[in-house]
Design an enzyme around this catalytic site. Structure first.
Site, mmCIF file in Angstrom:
data_model
loop_
_atom_site.group_PDB
_atom_site.id
_atom_site.type_symbol
_atom_site.label_atom_id
_atom_site.label_comp_id
_atom_site.label_asym_id
_atom_site.label_seq_id
_atom_site.Cartn_x
_atom_site.Cartn_y
_atom_site.Cartn_z
ATOM 1 N N TYR A 109 0.842 -1.205 0.000
ATOM 2 C CA TYR A 109 0.000 0.000 0.000
ATOM 3 C C TYR A 109 0.881 1.260 0.000
ATOM 4 C CZ TYR A 109 -3.634 3.306 1.539
ATOM 5 O OH TYR A 109 -4.505 4.367 1.637
ATOM 6 N N THR B 283 -13.981 4.799 6.628
ATOM 7 C CA THR B 283 -14.554 4.160 5.435
ATOM 8 C C THR B 283 -14.373 2.646 5.550
ATOM 9 O OG1 THR B 283 -12.493 4.125 4.196
ATOM 10 C CG2 THR B 283 -13.817 6.133 4.008
HETATM 11 N N1 LIG Z 1 -9.907 5.336 4.610
HETATM 12 C C1 LIG Z 1 -8.711 5.791 4.911
HETATM 13 O O1 LIG Z 1 -8.281 5.743 6.069
HETATM 14 C C2 LIG Z 1 -7.878 6.419 3.851
HETATM 15 C C3 LIG Z 1 -8.156 6.270 2.504
HETATM 16 N N2 LIG Z 1 -7.333 6.841 1.576
HETATM 17 C C4 LIG Z 1 -7.595 6.632 0.157
HETATM 18 O O2 LIG Z 1 -8.901 7.036 -0.179
HETATM 19 C C5 LIG Z 1 -9.313 6.356 -1.356
HETATM 20 C C6 LIG Z 1 -10.730 5.856 -1.197
HETATM 21 O O3 LIG Z 1 -10.754 4.804 -0.271
HETATM 22 P P1 LIG Z 1 -11.886 4.670 0.855
HETATM 23 O O4 LIG Z 1 -13.115 5.365 0.451
HETATM 24 O O5 LIG Z 1 -11.247 4.999 2.132
HETATM 25 O O6 LIG Z 1 -12.092 3.076 0.845
HETATM 26 P P2 LIG Z 1 -13.345 2.167 0.407
HETATM 27 O O7 LIG Z 1 -12.865 0.775 0.505
HETATM 28 O O8 LIG Z 1 -14.562 2.543 1.178
HETATM 29 O O9 LIG Z 1 -13.580 2.564 -1.114
HETATM 30 C C7 LIG Z 1 -12.702 2.165 -2.113
HETATM 31 C C8 LIG Z 1 -13.328 2.361 -3.466
HETATM 32 O O10 LIG Z 1 -12.406 1.936 -4.469
HETATM 33 C C9 LIG Z 1 -13.058 1.029 -5.346
HETATM 34 N N3 LIG Z 1 -12.180 -0.003 -5.878
HETATM 35 C C10 LIG Z 1 -11.395 -0.860 -5.219
HETATM 36 N N4 LIG Z 1 -10.781 -1.692 -6.071
HETATM 37 C C11 LIG Z 1 -11.190 -1.359 -7.309
HETATM 38 C C12 LIG Z 1 -10.937 -1.848 -8.615
HETATM 39 N N5 LIG Z 1 -10.130 -2.889 -8.838
HETATM 40 N N6 LIG Z 1 -11.531 -1.253 -9.671
HETATM 41 C C13 LIG Z 1 -12.358 -0.215 -9.491
HETATM 42 N N7 LIG Z 1 -12.665 0.300 -8.266
HETATM 43 C C14 LIG Z 1 -12.089 -0.263 -7.203
HETATM 44 C C15 LIG Z 1 -14.113 0.357 -4.466
HETATM 45 O O11 LIG Z 1 -15.104 -0.235 -5.279
HETATM 46 P P3 LIG Z 1 -16.039 -1.436 -4.747
HETATM 47 O O12 LIG Z 1 -17.180 -0.770 -4.029
HETATM 48 O O13 LIG Z 1 -16.454 -2.122 -5.997
HETATM 49 O O14 LIG Z 1 -15.201 -2.273 -3.849
HETATM 50 C C16 LIG Z 1 -14.607 1.537 -3.645
HETATM 51 O O15 LIG Z 1 -15.550 2.283 -4.366
HETATM 52 C C17 LIG Z 1 -8.293 5.250 -1.586
HETATM 53 O O16 LIG Z 1 -7.422 5.618 -2.626
HETATM 54 C C18 LIG Z 1 -7.537 5.184 -0.268
HETATM 55 O O17 LIG Z 1 -6.214 4.727 -0.424
HETATM 56 C C19 LIG Z 1 -6.254 7.586 1.917
HETATM 57 C C20 LIG Z 1 -5.941 7.774 3.223
HETATM 58 C C21 LIG Z 1 -6.718 7.215 4.296
HETATM 59 C C1 LIG Z 2 8.741 14.219 18.464
HETATM 60 C C2 LIG Z 2 7.408 13.697 18.122
HETATM 61 C C3 LIG Z 2 7.463 12.603 17.113
HETATM 62 C C4 LIG Z 2 6.096 12.227 16.667
HETATM 63 C C5 LIG Z 2 6.117 11.280 15.526
HETATM 64 C C6 LIG Z 2 5.931 9.887 15.977
HETATM 65 C C7 LIG Z 2 5.718 8.954 14.847
HETATM 66 C C8 LIG Z 2 4.371 8.369 14.953
HETATM 67 C C9 LIG Z 2 4.066 7.518 13.769
HETATM 68 C C10 LIG Z 2 2.739 7.903 13.236
HETATM 69 C C11 LIG Z 2 2.407 7.061 12.072
HETATM 70 C C12 LIG Z 2 1.179 7.600 11.439
HETATM 71 C C13 LIG Z 2 0.700 6.712 10.343
HETATM 72 C C14 LIG Z 2 -0.486 7.323 9.686
HETATM 73 C C15 LIG Z 2 -0.964 6.436 8.614
HETATM 74 C C16 LIG Z 2 -2.159 6.984 7.920
HETATM 75 O O1 LIG Z 2 -2.757 7.924 8.320
HETATM 76 O O2 LIG Z 2 -2.493 6.296 6.819
HETATM 77 C C17 LIG Z 2 -3.655 6.681 6.117
HETATM 78 C C18 LIG Z 2 -4.090 5.504 5.320
HETATM 79 O O3 LIG Z 2 -3.908 5.459 4.130
HETATM 80 C C19 LIG Z 2 -4.727 4.414 6.092
HETATM 81 O O4 LIG Z 2 -4.610 3.194 5.444
HETATM 82 P P1 LIG Z 2 -4.557 1.852 6.327
HETATM 83 O O5 LIG Z 2 -4.826 0.759 5.372
HETATM 84 O O6 LIG Z 2 -3.194 1.781 6.910
HETATM 85 O O7 LIG Z 2 -5.629 1.963 7.367
#
Ligand SMILES: NC(=O)C1=CN([C@@H]2O[C@H](COP(=O)(O)OP(=O)(O)OC[C@H]3O[C@@H](n4cnc5c(N)ncnc54)[C@H](OP(=O)(O)O)[C@@H]3O)[C@@H](O)[C@H]2O)C=CC1
Ligand SMILES: CCCCCCCCCCCCCCCC(=O)OCC(=O)COP(=O)(O)O
Length: 336
Positions: free
Chosen positions: A218, A253
């Site tokens: 990822y 999500t």
């Molecule tokens: N949630 C979080 O904590 C974070 C999310 N993001 C990013 O946000 C974006 C949206 O994700 P989020 O809404 O959170 O997650 P969800 O799982 O809720 O949504 C993901 C979406 O992507 C679609 N998808 C997955 N695989 C495929 C594929 N092969 N082809 C077409 N569509 C696909 C899914 O479709 P389907 O419904 O068909 O599965 C769904 O609509 C992502 O890029 C994620 O990395 C970034 C940071 C944090």
């Molecule tokens: C002097 C102070 C130092 C403070 C820093 C400490 C370091 C702490 C580490 C924090 C890591 C944060 C990670 C955040 C990851 C994140 O927000 O990811 C978003 C996503 O895409 C989530 O995807 P996932 O599949 O991992 O749920």
């Protein structure tokens, strides 16, 4: 002796004069100017989005679903109305035709037909299948003529150790989060260049800037996304095309539920961090504002992840030590 109070009174009078003639007008003036500036910004955003053809991938769930649910206002339903009232032409993309149709109908039902005549268009494709992506781009251009804003939002996450993860899993994550969006972007780019107009948005992640243990595929896909769209931004500026990279922290999500594991199976767990993250509607507001303001990149994260990004760049050794400790701790928790 009597001169002192008199001098103080004069001084006080001068201060009051200064307050009423300079400070208060200056304060109100700046406030007025700021409000005017915000109003102009808001009007420009509305004008930018009205009638714009906006393609959103991953519209069937989470952030993608909420992106068109929220424009300028806080509650999702009202935002949908506002978005439709603003008159954007939506292209909802996903893998599930039925879910897309339901969403399009829901949005159409909210439409104020005096203000918006555009029924959302739906396009089905799988990011794992390049042919369907290319067909989708062709279909979009055929029916709508052009794309103003492409929001590459769809994606999947991953949980696992590098040693146990099959290469097919790494490839799946990379195809979905990187090659798929790249293919769609490349398919729509020539038309944008021809028109000298367009805006490409990539929903990346904090993990596009820092790598945390047990997220290798990822984090790698999001780092690649950041790099690709940074290069693209530089290359297409000459054609007046904008590129925005958004890097959110945790959002409430289905991302963790849908994450793929080392053996390719679905993780199926709602992680605590995900459940306690920002709401999708909140992040959607940030996305829309960033697009409307044509921001180049936005980090949507709390203090800890933001500090972690700085730490990674300024004190990498310290960051690597912290990540190694984190990996040991997580492994211990899993084993016990
Ligand atoms: N949630 C979080 O904590 C974070 C999310 N993001 C990013 O946000 C974006 C949206 O994700 P989020 O809404 O959170 O997650 P969800 O799982 O809720 O949504 C993901 C979406 O992507 C679609 N998808 C997955 N695989 C495929 C594929 N092969 N082809 C077409 N569509 C696909 C899914 O479709 P389907 O419904 O068909 O599965 C769904 O609509 C992502 O890029 C994620 O990395 C970034 C940071 C944090
Ligand atoms: C002097 C102070 C130092 C403070 C820093 C400490 C370091 C702490 C580490 C924090 C890591 C944060 C990670 C955040 C990851 C994140 O927000 O990811 C978003 C996503 O895409 C989530 O995807 P996932 O599949 O991992 O749920």
């Amino acid at each position: 002796m009597a001169a002192e109070p008199a001098r103080k009174a004069v001084q006080k009078g001068r201060l009051m004069d200064l307050t009423s003639t300079v400070i208060i007008p200056l304060l109100f003036g700046s406030l007025g100017l700021f409000s005017l500036f915000r109003l102009l910004q808001w009007m420009r955003m509305r004008a930018y989005l009205r009638g714009a053809v906006v393609v959103v991938t991953g519209a069937t769930s989470g952030l993608g679903k909420d992106i068109h649910f929220s424009l300028f206002l806080a509650s999702s339903k009202e935002c949908a109305k506002a978005f439709h009232a603003a008159g954007s032409r939506l292209v909802l993309c996903g893998r599930d035709s039925e879910k897309l149709q339901d969403l399009a109908q829901e949005l159409s039902a909210m439409t104020d037909h005096r203000k918006n005549i555009h029924k959302p268009h739906t396009v089905v494709f799988d990011l794992l299948d390049t042919k369907t992506i290319l067909n989708a781009a062709e279909e979009i251009l055929k029916y709508l003529g052009h794309v103003d804003i492409l929001i590459n939002n769809a994606g999947i996450s991953y949980r696992g150790t590098i040693i146990d993860t099959g290469l097919d899993v790494d490839k799946k994550v990379m195809e979905t989060n990187y090659f798929g969006p790249v293919a769609l972007t490349k398919a729509l780019l020539p038309s944008m260049i021809k028109r000298r107009q367009g805006h490409i948005v990539a929903i990346s992640s904090v993990q596009g800037k820092i790598s945390i243990p047990f997220r290798s595929a990822y984090a790698a896909s999001k780092h690649a996304t950041q790099a690709f769209f940074d290069c693209l931004r530089a290359e297409v500026e000459q054609y007046d095309i904008d590129v925005t990279v958004i890097s959110p922290g945790y959002i409430q999500t289905n991302l963790s539920l849908n994450a793929v594991t080392a053996d390719g199976s679905r993780y199926g767990v709602m992680d605590k961090n995900t459940a306690e993250g920002r709401t999708a509607a909140e992040v959607a507001q940030v996305v829309l504002y960033a697009v409307g303001q044509k921001k180049k990149e936005v980090l949507v994260a709390g203090l800890k992840p933001s500090l972690a990004v700085y730490l990674r760049n300024l004190f990498p050794r310290l960051f690597f030590n912290l990540m190694a400790t984190r990996a040991k701790k997580e492994r211990k928790t899993k084993d016990s």
